[in-house]
Design an enzyme around this catalytic site. Structure first.
Site, mmCIF file in Angstrom:
data_model
loop_
_atom_site.group_PDB
_atom_site.id
_atom_site.type_symbol
_atom_site.label_atom_id
_atom_site.label_comp_id
_atom_site.label_asym_id
_atom_site.label_seq_id
_atom_site.Cartn_x
_atom_site.Cartn_y
_atom_site.Cartn_z
ATOM 1 N N HIS A 1 -5.150 -13.721 13.470
ATOM 2 C CA HIS A 1 -6.276 -13.429 12.513
ATOM 3 C C HIS A 1 -5.547 -13.905 11.138
ATOM 4 C CE1 HIS A 1 -3.219 -10.455 11.830
ATOM 5 N NE2 HIS A 1 -3.766 -9.870 10.720
ATOM 6 N N ASP B 1 2.695 -1.303 -4.853
ATOM 7 C CA ASP B 1 1.759 -2.370 -3.972
ATOM 8 C C ASP B 1 0.970 -2.684 -5.030
ATOM 9 O OD1 ASP B 1 -0.099 -3.411 -2.232
ATOM 10 O OD2 ASP B 1 0.900 -2.628 -0.660
ATOM 11 N N HIS C 1 1.649 -3.984 4.931
ATOM 12 C CA HIS C 1 2.070 -3.861 3.644
ATOM 13 C C HIS C 1 3.549 -3.054 3.966
ATOM 14 C CE1 HIS C 1 -1.499 -4.494 1.447
ATOM 15 N NE2 HIS C 1 -1.978 -4.565 2.616
HETATM 16 N N1 UDP Z 1 3.000 -6.956 14.664
HETATM 17 C C1 UDP Z 1 3.996 -6.507 15.510
HETATM 18 N N2 UDP Z 1 3.607 -6.540 16.879
HETATM 19 C C2 UDP Z 1 2.196 -6.864 17.187
HETATM 20 C C3 UDP Z 1 1.216 -7.137 16.120
HETATM 21 C C4 UDP Z 1 1.711 -7.262 15.002
HETATM 22 O O1 UDP Z 1 4.800 -6.228 15.177
HETATM 23 O O2 UDP Z 1 1.895 -6.678 18.443
HETATM 24 C C5 UDP Z 1 3.214 -6.920 13.110
HETATM 25 C C6 UDP Z 1 3.425 -8.578 12.590
HETATM 26 O O3 UDP Z 1 4.727 -9.036 13.016
HETATM 27 C C7 UDP Z 1 3.082 -8.585 11.141
HETATM 28 C C8 UDP Z 1 2.226 -7.066 11.285
HETATM 29 O O4 UDP Z 1 2.313 -6.500 12.393
HETATM 30 O O5 UDP Z 1 4.347 -8.031 10.428
HETATM 31 C C9 UDP Z 1 1.001 -7.165 10.753
HETATM 32 O O6 UDP Z 1 0.670 -7.705 9.475
HETATM 33 P P1 UDP Z 1 -0.344 -8.808 8.993
HETATM 34 O O7 UDP Z 1 -0.371 -8.920 7.608
HETATM 35 O O8 UDP Z 1 -0.090 -10.036 9.935
HETATM 36 O O9 UDP Z 1 -1.758 -8.404 9.320
HETATM 37 P P2 UDP Z 1 -2.438 -7.000 9.169
HETATM 38 O O10 UDP Z 1 -2.059 -6.221 10.503
HETATM 39 O O11 UDP Z 1 -2.117 -6.524 7.884
HETATM 40 O O12 UDP Z 1 -3.838 -7.476 9.306
#
Ligand code: UDP
Length: 476
Positions: free
Chosen positions: A372, A117, A21
């Site tokens: 995921h 949000d 977010h």
């Molecule tokens: N992300 C990152 N490095 C990592 C894992 C995730 O920068 O090692 C970032 C990814 O690029 C994304 C965010 O974390 O922008 C995760 O958001 P997402 O909506 O995919 O999943 P959530 O973490 O909310 O389940």
């Protein structure tokens, strides 16, 4: 439209305190600040501490003179768990403690437009109405899931809900307009599944549905998607929500708008292990599968072992993000790792705590993404043209993975299964057996994504319209 030199608008951006977010809403904040709007980004103290440690906030502020941050407490102790089954707790706590704090900031800071949000929809509407400020909702999920949440009450009317249990999971949902016959019960948002133990509705079901309905009260809704990606859902959403701004993919949009003199920020709440980039450099073109389950997913040691065996047995090279808080408390099992996994990982794998994901996905050595299907990860993969193997954890991810496999045909969906043989087979399918087929579809989608945020593209134009809209409602 010519950008205004100064703006009287003061936008308060208020994200749910979670990486995905914050990431997308901070991208929007930068795009507005690039156009000289005054933007205050409201973080919880916990989130802001992490951003300050890992995202280089100082240089962000130096680059955008009209951007600033403010913080409020989330009402939880610093060490409180904020992932897995506890992921919603900061949000719930903020809904209780945040009201007077938000009201105060809206008044004292002379905010003219609240971009909240959509998970805070009711809180934002109530507070903004009370103090006479216009509200826009930002949904960080895709349009298809937003539409599914919105349509949930009608699914009861057509007797397609409730989902009755495991035996019901393959039943096809026929009556979501624009998405007819696309989703099975197992592809509905995870909150639509009944509680496994009690059979009662999921504890978050009513909230996600009612918060979505609350967006009808907002002046507009912003979605981090693009028209070519989710046209069927968007065409129906637009009939109910007349003012929708599709401005995504925002990370790419920010990249395409920022002058080259402005380097982009990572918005990261975790420390990036940059050694992975050198490791990727040392491997052949499209030979590595990148594996990450985002910032909130947790799994048992048993599930971790199924993935680990599957990856090692696939004989592919893999880069795997295993967060320090990803494994749920062990069930008293042996902590040692079998020698064949240690050996296979030494030969072909790298496991790290956090990576610069957008850069990793853009790296030439990456051939596929096991994800995921968080919405950010999904569209980051779309922009990079990287095929996916999906293992959705919760919320919108069940819908997103269905889009990947059945609408866009850019990968495979292994939802509800965690088995080493399935992992091995799916990795081999995206990396070898069906590689060309998936790559071709993924490349087509990537081209569309870039077109949408380039000058003259729908998301590009919508951002201009959004800025005009904010200026207009700020004057009222
Ligand atoms: N992300 C990152 N490095 C990592 C894992 C995730 O920068 O090692 C970032 C990814 O690029 C994304 C965010 O974390 O922008 C995760 O958001 P997402 O909506 O995919 O999943 P959530 O973490 O909310 O389940």
């Amino acid at each position: 439209m010519k950008p205004p030199q100064t703006s009287s608008a003061h936008v308060l951006i208020f994200p749910c305190p979670a990486q995905g977010h914050v990431n997308s809403m901070l991208n929007l904040a930068q795009l507005l600040a690039l156009r000289h709007l005054h933007v205050t980004f409201l973080n919880t103290e916990h989130t802001h501490n992490r951003l300050t440690r890992f995202a280089d906030i100082e240089s962000l502020l130096a680059r955008y003179p009209t951007l600033r941050f403010k913080t409020i407490p989330d009402g939880l102790p610093e060490e409180h768990p904020r992932s897995g089954e506890r992921a919603a707790e900061p949000l719930l706590s903020l809904k209780v403690h945040g009201k007077p704090l938000l009201r105060d900031i809206l008044v004292k800071e002379k905010v003219t437009c609240l971009v909240a949000d959509g998970l805070f929809a009711k809180l934002a509407n109530d507070m903004a109405e009370e103090v006479g400020v216009a509200t826009i909702h930002f949904r960080t999920i895709g349009a298809s899931c937003f539409w599914t949440y919105f349509w949930a009450p009608y699914l009861f009317q057509s007797n397609e809900l409730p989902v009755t249990g495991e035996e019901d999971m393959d039943r096809v949902i026929t009556s979501i307009p624009g998405m007819e016959n696309l989703l099975r019960c197992r592809d509905l948002p995870s909150f639509f599944r009944p509680n496994r133990d009690t059979g009662k509705p999921h504890v978050h079901f009513e909230t996600v549905v009612s918060e979505t309905q609350q967006s009808l009260r907002a002046s507009a809704v912003i979605l981090n998607t693009f028209d070519d990606l989710e046209a069927p859902a968007l065409s129906h959403i637009r009939r109910h929500f007349p003012t929708i701004f599709t401005v995504g993919p925002l990370h790419q949009h920010r990249e395409s708008r920022a002058p080259t003199s402005i380097t982009t920020s990572n918005n990261s709440m975790w420390e990036e292990d940059m050694s992975c980039m050198e490791w990727l450099d040392s491997h052949p073109f499209r030979s590595v599968i990148y594996v990450s389950f985002g910032s909130l997913t947790t799994m048992t040691k048993e599930s971790l072992m199924e993935f680990w065996y599957g990856l090692v047995n696939s004989k592919m090279r893999f880069l795997w993000v295993v967060r320090s808080d990803m494994i749920t408390a062990g069930e008293g099992k042996d902590e040692s790792v079998p020698a064949e996994l240690v050996e296979g990982t030494k030969e072909r794998g790298l496991m790290v705590g956090w990576v610069p994901q957008v850069e990793v996905l853009a790296h030439k050595s990456v051939g596929a993404f096991m994800t995921h299907c968080g919405w950010n990860s999904t569209i980051e993969s779309v922009v990079a043209g990287v095929p996916m193997v999906c293992w959705p954890y919760f919320a919108d991810q069940q819908v997103n993975s269905r889009l990947v496999s059945d609408s866009w045909k850019v990968g495979l969906d292994m939802k509800d299964v965690c088995d080493r043989n399935v992992v091995e087979n799916m990795v081999n399918d995206v990396m070898v057996n069906r590689k060309e087929e998936f790559l071709q579809s993924a490349e087509k989608l990537a081209i569309l994504a870039r077109k949408n945020v380039s000058e003259g593209g729908p998301s590009y134009d919508n951002l201009d319209r959004l800025i005009e809209f904010i200026e207009l409602i700020s004057q009222k």
